[in-house]
Design a protein around this motif. Sequence first.
Motif, PDB file in Angstrom:
ATOM      1  N   GLU A  45      -5.236  -4.055 -13.823  1.00 31.00           N
ATOM      2  CA  GLU A  45      -4.332  -3.446 -14.753  1.00 31.00           C
ATOM      3  C   GLU A  45      -4.667  -3.772 -16.420  1.00 31.00           C
ATOM      4  O   GLU A  45      -4.869  -3.232 -17.321  1.00 31.00           O
ATOM      5  CB  GLU A  45      -2.693  -3.600 -14.721  1.00 31.00           C
ATOM      6  CG  GLU A  45      -1.961  -2.656 -15.951  1.00 31.00           C
ATOM      7  CD  GLU A  45      -2.432  -1.314 -15.695  1.00 31.00           C
ATOM      8  OE1 GLU A  45      -2.239  -0.518 -16.736  1.00 31.00           O
ATOM      9  OE2 GLU A  45      -2.838  -0.753 -14.710  1.00 31.00           O
TER      10      GLU A  45
ATOM     11  N   THR B 243      -2.020   5.798   1.068  1.00 32.39           N
ATOM     12  CA  THR B 243      -2.907   4.497   0.917  1.00 32.39           C
ATOM     13  C   THR B 243      -3.881   4.425   2.185  1.00 32.39           C
ATOM     14  O   THR B 243      -3.568   5.279   3.348  1.00 32.39           O
ATOM     15  CB  THR B 243      -2.251   3.454   1.108  1.00 32.39           C
ATOM     16  OG1 THR B 243      -3.166   2.065   0.488  1.00 32.39           O
ATOM     17  CG2 THR B 243      -1.481   2.998   2.484  1.00 32.39           C
TER      18      THR B 243
ATOM     19  N   ILE C 204      -6.420  -0.376  -0.043  1.00 36.42           N
ATOM     20  CA  ILE C 204      -6.279  -1.892   0.535  1.00 36.42           C
ATOM     21  C   ILE C 204      -7.710  -2.091   1.319  1.00 36.42           C
ATOM     22  O   ILE C 204      -7.823  -1.731   2.468  1.00 36.42           O
ATOM     23  CB  ILE C 204      -5.015  -2.195   1.051  1.00 36.42           C
ATOM     24  CG1 ILE C 204      -3.959  -2.011   0.193  1.00 36.42           C
ATOM     25  CG2 ILE C 204      -5.127  -3.622   1.531  1.00 36.42           C
ATOM     26  CD1 ILE C 204      -2.621  -2.433   1.001  1.00 36.42           C
TER      27      ILE C 204
ATOM     28  N   GLY D  88       0.657  -1.312   0.010  1.00 37.02           N
ATOM     29  CA  GLY D  88      -0.131  -0.102  -0.055  1.00 37.02           C
ATOM     30  C   GLY D  88       0.959   1.216  -0.225  1.00 37.02           C
ATOM     31  O   GLY D  88       0.903   2.130  -1.033  1.00 37.02           O
TER      32      GLY D  88
ATOM     33  N   THR E 275      -8.837  -3.144  -2.972  1.00 29.53           N
ATOM     34  CA  THR E 275      -9.401  -2.501  -4.301  1.00 29.53           C
ATOM     35  C   THR E 275      -9.955  -3.599  -5.091  1.00 29.53           C
ATOM     36  O   THR E 275      -9.378  -4.511  -5.394  1.00 29.53           O
ATOM     37  CB  THR E 275      -8.382  -1.597  -4.628  1.00 29.53           C
ATOM     38  OG1 THR E 275      -8.840  -1.092  -5.909  1.00 29.53           O
ATOM     39  CG2 THR E 275      -7.163  -2.441  -4.923  1.00 29.53           C
TER      40      THR E 275
ATOM     41  N   TRP F 176      -1.374 -10.012  -4.287  1.00 29.52           N
ATOM     42  CA  TRP F 176      -1.587  -8.779  -4.462  1.00 29.52           C
ATOM     43  C   TRP F 176      -0.990  -8.295  -5.905  1.00 29.52           C
ATOM     44  O   TRP F 176      -1.603  -7.642  -6.396  1.00 29.52           O
ATOM     45  CB  TRP F 176      -1.338  -7.731  -3.337  1.00 29.52           C
ATOM     46  CG  TRP F 176      -2.408  -7.521  -2.467  1.00 29.52           C
ATOM     47  CD1 TRP F 176      -2.840  -8.123  -1.263  1.00 29.52           C
ATOM     48  CD2 TRP F 176      -3.356  -6.293  -2.651  1.00 29.52           C
ATOM     49  NE1 TRP F 176      -3.764  -7.822  -0.859  1.00 29.52           N
ATOM     50  CE2 TRP F 176      -4.277  -6.643  -1.696  1.00 29.52           C
ATOM     51  CE3 TRP F 176      -3.595  -5.432  -3.589  1.00 29.52           C
ATOM     52  CZ2 TRP F 176      -5.347  -5.659  -1.667  1.00 29.52           C
ATOM     53  CZ3 TRP F 176      -4.527  -4.489  -3.361  1.00 29.52           C
ATOM     54  CH2 TRP F 176      -5.473  -4.611  -2.293  1.00 29.52           C
TER      55      TRP F 176
ATOM     56  N   VAL G  15      -0.204   1.477  -3.904  1.00 26.91           N
ATOM     57  CA  VAL G  15      -1.677   1.189  -4.142  1.00 26.91           C
ATOM     58  C   VAL G  15      -2.310   1.944  -2.938  1.00 26.91           C
ATOM     59  O   VAL G  15      -2.321   1.725  -2.008  1.00 26.91           O
ATOM     60  CB  VAL G  15      -1.692  -0.535  -3.407  1.00 26.91           C
ATOM     61  CG1 VAL G  15      -3.296  -0.776  -3.995  1.00 26.91           C
ATOM     62  CG2 VAL G  15      -0.992  -1.297  -4.583  1.00 26.91           C
TER      63      VAL G  15
ATOM     64  N   ILE H 216      -3.266  -6.917  -8.897  1.00 25.34           N
ATOM     65  CA  ILE H 216      -3.105  -5.523  -9.544  1.00 25.34           C
ATOM     66  C   ILE H 216      -2.813  -5.834 -10.975  1.00 25.34           C
ATOM     67  O   ILE H 216      -3.551  -5.078 -11.930  1.00 25.34           O
ATOM     68  CB  ILE H 216      -1.734  -4.941  -8.836  1.00 25.34           C
ATOM     69  CG1 ILE H 216      -2.231  -4.587  -7.400  1.00 25.34           C
ATOM     70  CG2 ILE H 216      -1.541  -3.717  -9.766  1.00 25.34           C
ATOM     71  CD1 ILE H 216      -3.400  -3.566  -7.385  1.00 25.34           C
TER      72      ILE H 216
ATOM     73  N   GLN I 155      -6.264   1.717 -12.127  1.00 22.11           N
ATOM     74  CA  GLN I 155      -6.688   0.957 -11.190  1.00 22.11           C
ATOM     75  C   GLN I 155      -5.823   1.607  -9.787  1.00 22.11           C
ATOM     76  O   GLN I 155      -4.897   2.437  -9.974  1.00 22.11           O
ATOM     77  CB  GLN I 155      -6.242  -0.561 -11.127  1.00 22.11           C
ATOM     78  CG  GLN I 155      -4.994  -0.955 -12.199  1.00 22.11           C
ATOM     79  CD  GLN I 155      -3.959  -0.669 -11.149  1.00 22.11           C
ATOM     80  OE1 GLN I 155      -3.969  -0.847  -9.971  1.00 22.11           O
ATOM     81  NE2 GLN I 155      -2.775  -0.784 -11.860  1.00 22.11           N
ATOM     82  N   ALA I 156      -6.094   1.219  -8.641  1.00 19.33           N
ATOM     83  CA  ALA I 156      -5.462   1.676  -7.347  1.00 19.33           C
ATOM     84  C   ALA I 156      -3.965   1.607  -7.278  1.00 19.33           C
ATOM     85  O   ALA I 156      -3.294   2.238  -6.452  1.00 19.33           O
ATOM     86  CB  ALA I 156      -5.949   1.205  -6.256  1.00 19.33           C
ATOM     87  N   GLY I 157      -3.557   0.822  -8.342  1.00 19.26           N
ATOM     88  CA  GLY I 157      -1.861   0.713  -8.134  1.00 19.26           C
ATOM     89  C   GLY I 157      -1.507   1.978  -9.077  1.00 19.26           C
ATOM     90  O   GLY I 157      -1.735   2.022 -10.004  1.00 19.26           O
ATOM     91  N   SER I 158      -0.539   2.798  -8.474  1.00 21.44           N
ATOM     92  CA  SER I 158      -0.114   4.014  -8.922  1.00 21.44           C
ATOM     93  C   SER I 158       1.246   4.086  -8.840  1.00 21.44           C
ATOM     94  O   SER I 158       1.853   3.209  -8.031  1.00 21.44           O
ATOM     95  CB  SER I 158      -0.728   5.161  -8.767  1.00 21.44           C
ATOM     96  OG  SER I 158      -0.772   6.190  -9.683  1.00 21.44           O
TER      97      SER I 158
END
Length: 410
Positions: free
Chosen positions: A196, A143, A246, A19, A248, A188, A243, A192, A231-234
Amino acid sequence: MLSFEQKLDRYAALAVKVGANVQPGQIFVINAMIDAAPLVQLLVRKGYEAGAKQVIVKYSDETVNRLRFEMAPEESFDELPKWHAAEMEELAENNAVFLTILSSSPDLMKGIDPARISANQRSFGQAMAKYRQYLQADKMSWTGIACPSQDWAAKVFPDLPQAEQMNQLWDAIFAAVRADVEDPIAAWEQHIERLESRAVALNNKKYHALHYTSPSTDLTIVLPEGHIWAQAGSVNAQGTPFVANIPTEEVYTAPAKYGVNGTVASTKPLSYGGSIIDRFTLTFEKGRIVDFHAEEGQETLERLISMDEGSHYLGEVALVPFHSPISESGILYYTTLYDENASCHLAIGSSYASNIEGGKTMSPEELAERGMNSSITHVDFMMGSPETDIYGITARGDREPIFLKGNWAF
């Protein structure tokens, strides 16, 4: 079978390594209620093990917060917390990483004058405008996770004996974040990647608009040119992945500010500012909310929409399939962090700069020119159901199914 302590340790490791993704030499900032102290202490240890230069913990207390709204003078809610905003901005500018632990009772402010809540939300939002711009442009890593409190657990599991409520909520959280599997971090990474792949497929389509239909919703949302599904992963400005939520389960983008028309109905209660808004509808014309009604929390909804000019418009469009872990658990969590990951949702308020090509380096004026909304607030509300169909409309006007009966159609 993993013990509670083992699951908690894995949860903390996920929050710090996946996160927040704390890097050596960073300042690690944790915001939490005092009920979460045991988890916070574990996170502090994990933060230093990851190489944090300093871990700063900021505690709040539900009873203290409630007493302020009951007893403080009216004018105090209009005062901007500039000192708090300045501290957060300085930390962000120095590449600090931020973790927020959500654990408040959904009914914390039940019975409090909505005008007080609204005034506080407005003054806080105005003061935090620059920090919010940093956050929505991924200048730094941030996060959010959750930690059960007794009041929250009682709201989620009212039919269980009090002694079992906390344990049941902990088990639900561990399952939702994959802390109960053998290798949560690997799980995770795979999760992700799956999200993606959905975002990439939608980005390749470059849809002009989306059309939502269900028994209670008929809504068309135009997407701005150059929009980006994410998506929440950036990745932050320093190139470090993180991320933001958590758990997501979503892929999301921004709507064109003036391109929303039709009516949408909520499908889950919205916990906002310690109050519940439930069974509500919003009607849009040229992007703006022109009519609304809530069976519960009407005044609170009105004050949310009236927060500023931007709160009359949408800032996020998010897709979440009905067949996803949190949805299939059948649990209503009464907190957006979890409930938004059980349902397609929209957000009232500001857009994320990361959802438009080149947006992370644009000025607010440039973002506005590209059709992105600006507001002092950003509030997600759930509107997906097993009866929701979503069609992508191409530039030529062709319709292609994205969701059918609440799930991905491709």
